[in-house]
Design an enzyme around this catalytic site. Structure first.
Site, PDB file in Angstrom:
ATOM      1  N   GLY A  87       0.828  -1.209   0.000  1.00  0.00           N
ATOM      2  CA  GLY A  87       0.000   0.000   0.000  1.00  0.00           C
ATOM      3  C   GLY A  87       0.858   1.253   0.000  1.00  0.00           C
ATOM      4  O   GLY A  87       0.524   2.260  -0.633  1.00  0.00           O
ATOM      5  N   SER A 112      -3.587   9.483   8.107  1.00  0.00           N
ATOM      6  CA  SER A 112      -2.921   8.446   7.309  1.00  0.00           C
ATOM      7  C   SER A 112      -1.604   8.979   6.778  1.00  0.00           C
ATOM      8  O   SER A 112      -1.573   9.962   6.033  1.00  0.00           O
ATOM      9  CB  SER A 112      -3.815   8.024   6.135  1.00  0.00           C
ATOM     10  OG  SER A 112      -3.024   7.421   5.129  1.00  0.00           O
ATOM     11  N   ASP A 168      -0.278  -0.560  13.220  1.00  0.00           N
ATOM     12  CA  ASP A 168       0.178  -1.848  12.673  1.00  0.00           C
ATOM     13  C   ASP A 168       0.395  -2.904  13.760  1.00  0.00           C
ATOM     14  O   ASP A 168       0.583  -4.076  13.458  1.00  0.00           O
ATOM     15  CB  ASP A 168       1.483  -1.649  11.885  1.00  0.00           C
ATOM     16  CG  ASP A 168       1.244  -0.861  10.602  1.00  0.00           C
ATOM     17  OD1 ASP A 168       0.085  -0.793  10.147  1.00  0.00           O
ATOM     18  OD2 ASP A 168       2.218  -0.301  10.063  1.00  0.00           O
ATOM     19  N   ARG A 202      -8.192  -6.567   9.301  1.00  0.00           N
ATOM     20  CA  ARG A 202      -7.463  -7.078  10.476  1.00  0.00           C
ATOM     21  C   ARG A 202      -8.343  -7.229  11.715  1.00  0.00           C
ATOM     22  O   ARG A 202      -7.957  -7.950  12.640  1.00  0.00           O
ATOM     23  CB  ARG A 202      -6.242  -6.194  10.779  1.00  0.00           C
ATOM     24  CG  ARG A 202      -5.122  -6.423   9.799  1.00  0.00           C
ATOM     25  CD  ARG A 202      -3.848  -5.675  10.158  1.00  0.00           C
ATOM     26  NE  ARG A 202      -2.794  -6.035   9.212  1.00  0.00           N
ATOM     27  CZ  ARG A 202      -1.729  -5.295   8.941  1.00  0.00           C
ATOM     28  NH1 ARG A 202      -1.567  -4.145   9.549  1.00  0.00           N
ATOM     29  NH2 ARG A 202      -0.827  -5.709   8.070  1.00  0.00           N
ATOM     30  N   ARG A 243       1.365  -9.492   9.121  1.00  0.00           N
ATOM     31  CA  ARG A 243       1.292  -9.229  10.562  1.00  0.00           C
ATOM     32  C   ARG A 243       0.369 -10.225  11.281  1.00  0.00           C
ATOM     33  O   ARG A 243       0.594 -10.542  12.446  1.00  0.00           O
ATOM     34  CB  ARG A 243       0.881  -7.780  10.826  1.00  0.00           C
ATOM     35  CG  ARG A 243       1.883  -6.789  10.230  1.00  0.00           C
ATOM     36  CD  ARG A 243       1.846  -5.430  10.844  1.00  0.00           C
ATOM     37  NE  ARG A 243       2.497  -4.460   9.978  1.00  0.00           N
ATOM     38  CZ  ARG A 243       3.810  -4.299   9.864  1.00  0.00           C
ATOM     39  NH1 ARG A 243       4.632  -5.032  10.573  1.00  0.00           N
ATOM     40  NH2 ARG A 243       4.312  -3.394   9.041  1.00  0.00           N
TER      41      ARG A 243
HETATM   42  C1  S3P Z   1       2.550   3.462   6.413  1.00  0.00           C
HETATM   43  C2  S3P Z   1       1.447   4.070   6.943  1.00  0.00           C
HETATM   44  C3  S3P Z   1       0.357   3.355   7.616  1.00  0.00           C
HETATM   45  C4  S3P Z   1       0.787   1.946   8.019  1.00  0.00           C
HETATM   46  C5  S3P Z   1       1.505   1.240   6.912  1.00  0.00           C
HETATM   47  C6  S3P Z   1       2.756   2.014   6.507  1.00  0.00           C
HETATM   48  C7  S3P Z   1       3.582   4.294   5.754  1.00  0.00           C
HETATM   49  O1  S3P Z   1      -0.744   3.266   6.736  1.00  0.00           O
HETATM   50  O2  S3P Z   1      -0.333   1.193   8.420  1.00  0.00           O
HETATM   51  O3  S3P Z   1       1.880  -0.060   7.304  1.00  0.00           O
HETATM   52  O4  S3P Z   1       4.693   3.785   5.496  1.00  0.00           O
HETATM   53  O5  S3P Z   1       3.300   5.466   5.480  1.00  0.00           O
HETATM   54  P1  S3P Z   1      -1.883   4.399   6.613  1.00  0.00           P
HETATM   55  O6  S3P Z   1      -1.277   5.610   6.075  1.00  0.00           O
HETATM   56  O7  S3P Z   1      -2.891   3.815   5.663  1.00  0.00           O
HETATM   57  O8  S3P Z   1      -2.429   4.580   7.990  1.00  0.00           O
END
Ligand code: S3P
Length: 425
Positions: A92, A165, A312, A343, A385
């Site tokens: 993501g 986020s 996380d 999750r 995870r």
């Molecule tokens: C992350 C941000 C978080 C986290 C992901 C890594 C990042 O996600 O859960 O594992 O590296 O910016 P969100 O921005 O969707 O909260």
């Protein structure tokens, strides 16, 4: 995979692999900066390898030496149109941050990923980037991958984020670096700030005050020498393993202690964990050693802004809570529904199979501690995870745990099961 850890304990020093969020950003910033970026401590996991190969497809020269990676950055204008679509795998962070980064480039590219990525919401980045003038299109109602980005001249905006986020914030900031004028992002509460730290370290103009971040447009960044600390989100599995397994003591070496990521430490302390922190000298991301010993635990309530600082870690905190006295309530964590898997559902379903008393709610979990867990067949649900949490659970079950789809763990910590096996007493 059969995990027979019953009646074993842990007594070891562990250096967990490099931070995943920082490793992605190290490649990205290295690629859009001018000059070489030297990266030590890069995380060689499936997710970060996806980012690395996407940038190679964009024509960025990346040298992999034994102990470091060198990214030869030629600025955003140095990126070349890829011959094929860019595969982000399960990541993501890769798809959302690259959407922002490519929006202000001079090339077009299509980003896609695996079955989990295809289900994750993308409108959260497409909407603000479109407001900046980006030429960006998602699939199926515009909310999903594949995402097609055609780079264009962007303009800075003020964006009030509806959710906290770091991926959304970072996508906007990465777009803002090459936009015309200022870009201002307002967060409901602070999410991990690695992107802001990178911008500063690479010579960028960035100002932060309370929950607002402002960056100047049309900036040039310069290559840096980076040392990536261990990932606290990986260390969390060892921390909980030591906290719940009688006779255990684990020292985790050189782990990132960025305050936007240390919610797990606060929660473990609140639950009565025996935990010590040794901070080390640092000029970049803060880091240090974490020592955790087995102790009696009590339930707690986890909600509000704390959720962002441990988002996380909730699956492994749920396992911790099964071993505590009393109830643990986790709320305001609806974001867990749209992670690598849902999750909330995966944690409650899989821990229930082991005999835990755990109830899913719309935005969290209610866990009644103190129930003895038993060995059973469980599944990572394709989520790294969830897989690691279930592997740790085998330390407190009364018989072996059969973990299906354990290979998902390679997304963030490929050597985890091996390291666990090696260090059991
Ligand atoms: C992350 C941000 C978080 C986290 C992901 C890594 C990042 O996600 O859960 O594992 O590296 O910016 P969100 O921005 O969707 O909260």
């Amino acid at each position: 995979m059969k995990l027979d850890f019953t009646n074993r304990s842990l007594n070891c020093d562990i250096e967990v692999p490099g931070d995943k969020s920082i490793s992605h950003r190290a490649i990205m910033f290295g690629a859009i900066a001018h000059g070489d970026t030297h990266i030590k401590g890069f995380l060689y996991s499936e997710d970060c390898k996806s980012t690395l190969s996407c940038f190679r497809q964009l024509g960025v020269e990346i040298k992999e030496l034994e102990n470091e990676i060198i990214v030869h950055g030629k600025g955003i204008q140095g990126l070349k149109k890829p011959l094929e679509h860019l595969d982000v795998g399960n990541s993501g962070t890769t798809i959302r941050l690259m959407s922002g980064l490519l929006a202000g480039s001079a090339i077009s590219a299509t980003l896609f990923g695996d079955a989990s990525i295809a289900k994750r919401p993308m409108a959260r980045v497409i909407k603000p980037l479109s407001e900046m003038g980006a030429n960006i299109k998602g699939s199926i109602d515009g909310n999903y991958a594949p995402i097609k980005v055609t780079g264009t001249q962007l303009k800075g905006i003020t964006y009030k984020m509806p959710i906290a986020s770091a991926q959304v914030k970072s996508a906007i900031l990465l777009a803002g670096i090459h936009a015309e004028g200022e870009t201002r992002v307002i967060e409901p509460n602070p999410s991990r700030d690695h992107t802001e730290r990178f911008l500063r370290a690479f010579g960028g103009a960035i100002f932060t005050e309370n929950n607002e971040i402002v960056i100047k447009g049309n900036q040039q960044l310069h290559g840096q020498l980076l040392h990536i600390p261990g990932d606290i989100s990986s260390a969390a599995f060892w921390m909980v393993a030591a906290a719940i397994t009688p006779g255990s003591e684990v020292k985790l070496l050189k782990v990132g202690l960025n305050p936007t990521r240390t919610g797990i430490i606060d929660v473990m302390k609140e639950m009565g964990s025996d935990i010590e922190i040794e901070e080390l000298e640092s000029t970049g991301e803060p880091y240090g050693n974490i020592i955790v010993r087995y102790s009696n635990l009590r339930g707690t309530v986890i909600d509000g802004e704390l959720i962002t600082r441990l988002i996380d870690e909730i699956p492994i905190i749920a396992l911790l809570a099964t071993q505590a006295l009393g109830q643990t309530t986790i709320r305001n964590a609806e974001e867990l529904r749209v992670k690598e898997t849902d999750r909330i559902a995966a944690t409650s379903e899989q821990l229930s199979l082991l005999g835990a008393n755990i109830i899913p709610t719309k935005d969290g979990l209610i866990i009644k501690g103190g129930s003895k867990l038993f060995g059973a067949e469980v599944d990572s649900c394709g989520d790294h995870r969830i897989g690691m949490m279930l592997a740790v659970s085998a330390l407190v079950t009364d018989g072996p745990v059969i973990l299906n789809n354990a290979d998902a763990i390679a997304v963030s910590y490929p050597t985890f099961i091996n390291d666990l096996n090696k260090n059991l007493c």
